[in-house]
Scaffold this motif. Structure first.
Motif, PDB file in Angstrom:
ATOM      1  N   CYS A  12     -23.411 -20.256 -38.482  1.00 31.07           N
ATOM      2  CA  CYS A  12     -22.253 -21.592 -37.545  1.00 31.07           C
ATOM      3  C   CYS A  12     -22.531 -22.663 -37.750  1.00 31.07           C
ATOM      4  O   CYS A  12     -23.115 -23.168 -38.914  1.00 31.07           O
ATOM      5  N   LEU A  13     -21.411 -23.288 -36.799  1.00 28.28           N
ATOM      6  CA  LEU A  13     -20.917 -25.254 -36.880  1.00 28.28           C
ATOM      7  C   LEU A  13     -20.910 -25.550 -35.459  1.00 28.28           C
ATOM      8  O   LEU A  13     -20.117 -25.059 -35.197  1.00 28.28           O
ATOM      9  N   VAL A  14     -21.437 -26.741 -36.019  1.00 23.49           N
ATOM     10  CA  VAL A  14     -21.917 -27.591 -35.154  1.00 23.49           C
ATOM     11  C   VAL A  14     -20.985 -28.892 -34.882  1.00 23.49           C
ATOM     12  O   VAL A  14     -20.647 -29.226 -36.141  1.00 23.49           O
ATOM     13  N   LEU A  15     -20.677 -28.839 -33.763  1.00 22.75           N
ATOM     14  CA  LEU A  15     -19.687 -30.136 -33.790  1.00 22.75           C
ATOM     15  C   LEU A  15     -20.967 -31.255 -33.790  1.00 22.75           C
ATOM     16  O   LEU A  15     -21.215 -31.520 -32.685  1.00 22.75           O
ATOM     17  N   LEU A  16     -20.344 -31.885 -34.198  1.00 21.95           N
ATOM     18  CA  LEU A  16     -21.556 -32.977 -34.273  1.00 21.95           C
ATOM     19  C   LEU A  16     -21.245 -34.221 -33.995  1.00 21.95           C
ATOM     20  O   LEU A  16     -20.147 -34.749 -35.323  1.00 21.95           O
ATOM     21  N   SER A  17     -21.064 -35.394 -33.153  1.00 20.51           N
ATOM     22  CA  SER A  17     -20.737 -35.843 -32.636  1.00 20.51           C
ATOM     23  C   SER A  17     -21.595 -36.699 -33.124  1.00 20.51           C
ATOM     24  O   SER A  17     -23.147 -36.290 -33.953  1.00 20.51           O
ATOM     25  N   GLY A  18     -21.923 -37.800 -33.109  1.00 21.87           N
ATOM     26  CA  GLY A  18     -23.230 -38.909 -33.527  1.00 21.87           C
ATOM     27  C   GLY A  18     -24.246 -39.148 -32.124  1.00 21.87           C
ATOM     28  O   GLY A  18     -25.076 -39.827 -32.174  1.00 21.87           O
ATOM     29  N   GLY A  19     -23.958 -37.735 -31.078  1.00 18.67           N
ATOM     30  CA  GLY A  19     -24.938 -38.932 -30.164  1.00 18.67           C
ATOM     31  C   GLY A  19     -25.692 -37.311 -30.037  1.00 18.67           C
ATOM     32  O   GLY A  19     -26.729 -36.981 -30.959  1.00 18.67           O
ATOM     33  N   ILE A  20     -27.304 -37.941 -28.930  1.00 19.02           N
ATOM     34  CA  ILE A  20     -28.305 -37.232 -28.572  1.00 19.02           C
ATOM     35  C   ILE A  20     -27.903 -35.713 -28.873  1.00 19.02           C
ATOM     36  O   ILE A  20     -29.086 -35.115 -29.242  1.00 19.02           O
ATOM     37  N   GLY A  21     -26.950 -35.057 -27.945  1.00 21.12           N
ATOM     38  CA  GLY A  21     -27.611 -33.791 -27.990  1.00 21.12           C
ATOM     39  C   GLY A  21     -26.588 -32.856 -29.080  1.00 21.12           C
ATOM     40  O   GLY A  21     -27.206 -31.799 -29.080  1.00 21.12           O
ATOM     41  N   ALA A  22     -25.680 -33.405 -30.051  1.00 16.00           N
ATOM     42  CA  ALA A  22     -25.426 -32.896 -31.586  1.00 16.00           C
ATOM     43  C   ALA A  22     -26.518 -32.746 -32.521  1.00 16.00           C
ATOM     44  O   ALA A  22     -26.974 -31.861 -32.724  1.00 16.00           O
ATOM     45  N   ALA A 108     -10.466 -22.133 -35.212  1.00 14.98           N
ATOM     46  CA  ALA A 108      -9.340 -22.262 -36.679  1.00 14.98           C
ATOM     47  C   ALA A 108     -10.144 -22.646 -37.897  1.00 14.98           C
ATOM     48  O   ALA A 108     -10.323 -21.271 -38.909  1.00 14.98           O
ATOM     49  N   LEU A 109     -11.230 -23.966 -38.110  1.00 16.98           N
ATOM     50  CA  LEU A 109     -11.884 -23.793 -38.952  1.00 16.98           C
ATOM     51  C   LEU A 109     -13.167 -22.744 -39.406  1.00 16.98           C
ATOM     52  O   LEU A 109     -13.200 -21.866 -40.297  1.00 16.98           O
ATOM     53  N   ALA A 110     -13.952 -21.887 -38.549  1.00 18.35           N
ATOM     54  CA  ALA A 110     -14.391 -20.730 -38.238  1.00 18.35           C
ATOM     55  C   ALA A 110     -13.948 -19.804 -38.734  1.00 18.35           C
ATOM     56  O   ALA A 110     -15.668 -19.402 -39.441  1.00 18.35           O
ATOM     57  N   CYS A 111     -13.319 -19.130 -38.258  1.00 19.38           N
ATOM     58  CA  CYS A 111     -13.063 -18.205 -38.376  1.00 19.38           C
ATOM     59  C   CYS A 111     -12.263 -18.310 -40.044  1.00 19.38           C
ATOM     60  O   CYS A 111     -12.750 -16.952 -40.653  1.00 19.38           O
ATOM     61  N   VAL A 112     -12.328 -19.865 -40.900  1.00 18.86           N
ATOM     62  CA  VAL A 112     -11.345 -19.259 -42.105  1.00 18.86           C
ATOM     63  C   VAL A 112     -12.542 -19.307 -43.232  1.00 18.86           C
ATOM     64  O   VAL A 112     -12.268 -18.624 -43.840  1.00 18.86           O
ATOM     65  N   GLU A 113     -13.334 -19.774 -42.429  1.00 18.37           N
ATOM     66  CA  GLU A 113     -14.543 -20.505 -42.796  1.00 18.37           C
ATOM     67  C   GLU A 113     -16.023 -19.164 -42.950  1.00 18.37           C
ATOM     68  O   GLU A 113     -17.002 -19.144 -43.611  1.00 18.37           O
ATOM     69  N   GLY A 114     -15.909 -18.377 -42.305  1.00 15.53           N
ATOM     70  CA  GLY A 114     -16.649 -17.549 -41.712  1.00 15.53           C
ATOM     71  C   GLY A 114     -17.918 -17.528 -40.903  1.00 15.53           C
ATOM     72  O   GLY A 114     -18.755 -16.768 -41.181  1.00 15.53           O
ATOM     73  N   ASN A 115     -17.851 -18.185 -40.546  1.00 13.96           N
ATOM     74  CA  ASN A 115     -18.711 -19.361 -39.148  1.00 13.96           C
ATOM     75  C   ASN A 115     -18.649 -18.261 -38.008  1.00 13.96           C
ATOM     76  O   ASN A 115     -17.805 -17.781 -37.617  1.00 13.96           O
ATOM     77  N   SER A 116     -19.227 -17.688 -37.576  1.00 10.75           N
ATOM     78  CA  SER A 116     -19.535 -16.749 -36.698  1.00 10.75           C
ATOM     79  C   SER A 116     -19.562 -17.657 -35.563  1.00 10.75           C
ATOM     80  O   SER A 116     -19.509 -16.918 -34.239  1.00 10.75           O
ATOM     81  N   ASP A 117     -20.321 -18.809 -35.212  1.00  2.00           N
ATOM     82  CA  ASP A 117     -20.374 -19.212 -34.170  1.00  2.00           C
ATOM     83  C   ASP A 117     -20.492 -20.459 -33.727  1.00  2.00           C
ATOM     84  O   ASP A 117     -20.528 -21.602 -35.579  1.00  2.00           O
ATOM     85  N   ILE A 118     -19.641 -21.423 -33.231  1.00  2.00           N
ATOM     86  CA  ILE A 118     -18.853 -22.425 -33.369  1.00  2.00           C
ATOM     87  C   ILE A 118     -20.106 -22.844 -32.225  1.00  2.00           C
ATOM     88  O   ILE A 118     -20.245 -22.617 -31.007  1.00  2.00           O
ATOM     89  N   VAL A 119     -21.146 -24.024 -32.535  1.00  2.00           N
ATOM     90  CA  VAL A 119     -22.189 -24.765 -31.263  1.00  2.00           C
ATOM     91  C   VAL A 119     -22.270 -26.131 -30.665  1.00  2.00           C
ATOM     92  O   VAL A 119     -22.077 -27.108 -31.349  1.00  2.00           O
ATOM     93  N   TRP A 120     -22.284 -26.454 -29.509  1.00  2.00           N
ATOM     94  CA  TRP A 120     -21.763 -27.505 -29.012  1.00  2.00           C
ATOM     95  C   TRP A 120     -22.190 -28.253 -28.205  1.00  2.00           C
ATOM     96  O   TRP A 120     -23.195 -27.373 -27.003  1.00  2.00           O
TER      97      TRP A 120
END
Length: 226
Positions: A12-22, A108-120
């Motif tokens: 998976c690919l995590v959208l990593l801001s610097g926040g608490i949720g991420a 687009a990045l997840a598709c290219v690099e083979g990540n099955s999920d984007i986690v937000w």
């Protein structure tokens, strides 16, 4: 506290801001022993320089690979973000269609690099204020990403049904290093305590106990003490 589990595939690919949720997302995924967790940070100008530092420290803390994507050419120096002396309207802090841009590029990045999920790590607090964080927007993006990637990539938003204080409670239960997170929208060494990000952070933490009303974090000291 009941165990919180995120429904993701092994990559998976995590959208990593610097926040608490991420940060809490990373903690959950690492606890679940997800096989491969990658992280992505979007740099859209100097206003997020502090947030970027926090994202880098969080990625290092949890041992995940962090990729930084520069989209500052989209927003430049004069993006529509204002910093009023008093918190009055979240419209003053709106960055035009930011989440739409971020989700498109991440897909687009997840598709290219083979990540099955984007986690937000979006929660109810943001969804109730910003148009590109609303329930309708998020649900439509899930369908768009699914269709646009031939079903190869999914968008997961495990905190969308939760208020921010519930995410903070989960973070504390997972021993998330909250001192390494950043919520202030302004790029300053000391959080302003007045913007929407600071207001939301302080309100959420007050629900769990006393906090510093200035919402301060000296990132230079944190880095030096490591």
């Amino acid at each position: 506290m009941n165990e919180f589990k995120i429904d993701v595939e092994s990559n998976c690919l995590v959208l990593l801001s610097g926040g608490i949720g991420a940060a809490t997302l990373l903690a959950c995924l690492k606890k679940q022993n997800v096989e491969q967790v990658n992280a992505l940070f979007f740099y859209y100008g100097n206003c997020v320089s502090k947030e970027r530092q926090c994202a880098e420290m969080l990625a290092n803390y949890y041992g995940v690979n962090l990729r930084v994507m520069d989209i500052s050419n989209v927003y430049g120096k004069n993006m529509s973000v204002k910093y009023p002396v008093k918190f009055e309207s979240v419209d003053d802090f709106y960055i035009p269609y930011r989440n739409g841009v971020i989700l498109s590029l991440a897909s687009a990045l997840a598709c290219v690099e083979g990540n099955s999920d984007i986690v937000w790590g979006i929660s109810n607090t943001a969804s109730s204020h910003f148009p590109d964080a609303s329930w309708g927007f998020v649900e439509s993006q899930k369908e768009v990403i699914k269709v646009g990637t031939y079903g190869r990539v999914g968008l997961k938003t495990p905190f969308l049904g939760m208020e921010k204080f519930s995410v903070v409670r989960l973070a504390e239960g997972l021993d998330v290093p909250l001192k390494l997170t950043w919520s202030c929208i302004q790029s300053c060494e000391i959080a302003c305590g007045k913007c929407f990000g600071c207001f939301d952070r302080e309100f959420s933490m007050r629900a769990l106990g006393p906090v510093d009303t200035k919402v301060e974090m000296d990132i230079t000291r944190e880095m030096r003490d490591e």
